[in-house]
Design an enzyme around this catalytic site. Sequence first.
Site, PDB file in Angstrom:
ATOM      1  N   CYS A  90     -32.212  65.602  52.345  1.00  0.00           N
ATOM      2  CA  CYS A  90     -33.636  65.441  52.068  1.00  0.00           C
ATOM      3  C   CYS A  90     -34.007  63.969  52.151  1.00  0.00           C
ATOM      4  O   CYS A  90     -33.266  63.106  51.666  1.00  0.00           O
ATOM      5  CB  CYS A  90     -33.957  65.986  50.675  1.00  0.00           C
ATOM      6  SG  CYS A  90     -35.695  65.938  50.249  1.00  0.00           S
ATOM      7  N   HIS A 132     -37.146  75.025  52.745  1.00  0.00           N
ATOM      8  CA  HIS A 132     -36.905  73.731  52.090  1.00  0.00           C
ATOM      9  C   HIS A 132     -38.223  72.994  51.859  1.00  0.00           C
ATOM     10  O   HIS A 132     -38.488  72.506  50.753  1.00  0.00           O
ATOM     11  CB  HIS A 132     -35.964  72.901  52.972  1.00  0.00           C
ATOM     12  CG  HIS A 132     -35.685  71.523  52.473  1.00  0.00           C
ATOM     13  ND1 HIS A 132     -34.458  71.148  51.990  1.00  0.00           N
ATOM     14  CD2 HIS A 132     -36.469  70.409  52.397  1.00  0.00           C
ATOM     15  CE1 HIS A 132     -34.500  69.863  51.630  1.00  0.00           C
ATOM     16  NE2 HIS A 132     -35.711  69.394  51.873  1.00  0.00           N
ATOM     17  N   GLU A 133     -39.065  72.938  52.887  1.00  0.00           N
ATOM     18  CA  GLU A 133     -40.335  72.208  52.765  1.00  0.00           C
ATOM     19  C   GLU A 133     -41.321  72.937  51.851  1.00  0.00           C
ATOM     20  O   GLU A 133     -42.040  72.306  51.072  1.00  0.00           O
ATOM     21  CB  GLU A 133     -40.938  71.947  54.140  1.00  0.00           C
ATOM     22  CG  GLU A 133     -40.079  71.097  55.064  1.00  0.00           C
ATOM     23  CD  GLU A 133     -39.663  69.752  54.498  1.00  0.00           C
ATOM     24  OE1 GLU A 133     -40.363  69.204  53.617  1.00  0.00           O
ATOM     25  OE2 GLU A 133     -38.620  69.231  54.937  1.00  0.00           O
ATOM     26  N   HIS A 136     -40.741  72.162  48.288  1.00  0.00           N
ATOM     27  CA  HIS A 136     -41.365  70.908  47.838  1.00  0.00           C
ATOM     28  C   HIS A 136     -42.770  71.160  47.297  1.00  0.00           C
ATOM     29  O   HIS A 136     -43.199  70.507  46.344  1.00  0.00           O
ATOM     30  CB  HIS A 136     -41.441  69.886  48.977  1.00  0.00           C
ATOM     31  CG  HIS A 136     -40.188  69.114  49.194  1.00  0.00           C
ATOM     32  ND1 HIS A 136     -39.597  68.336  48.220  1.00  0.00           N
ATOM     33  CD2 HIS A 136     -39.394  68.987  50.291  1.00  0.00           C
ATOM     34  CE1 HIS A 136     -38.509  67.769  48.701  1.00  0.00           C
ATOM     35  NE2 HIS A 136     -38.360  68.146  49.967  1.00  0.00           N
TER      36      HIS A 136
END
Length: 155
Positions: A90, A132-133, A136
């Site tokens: 990351c 993953h994004e 966030h």
Amino acid sequence: MAVKKIVQIGHEALKKVSEPVKDVNEVKGLIQDLKDTLATVEGIGLAAPQIAVNKRVVYINFGDGENEYVLINPEVTGVSKETYEDYEGCLSYVMHEGLVERPRAVRIQALNEKGELKVYEAQDLLARCFLHEIDHLEGIMYVDRAKEMYELVEK
């Protein structure tokens, strides 16, 4: 617009659930900031919280001329039962990687830069990147999901 500083693990923006975008025109500058910033680093995805903006916007670019996505208000609408483990890194936690289990395939829907609703089906690396994004945007980092963590050393 501008290259922004990528905030690091522990920053408040990375811990918050991001706000939905009401009008895509309000995030045109933000999208350009994400594009400009990602172009200056070795990474394939960047979410708005990583530049300290808690809006539901993600930019992904594999640099291959084919896999480039602007995702506004993305939602996961389906995942495969099959999962697999792989290492993730990351831009907000440099010099570390972790082993994370994720679904092998995913379906998401999101608005694009033009405000059009798009549905994307992805597998393997692209599916992992989407998830993953999107994490966030929920205030979740991959370290929260990792089974193992490693510190990388420079050669």
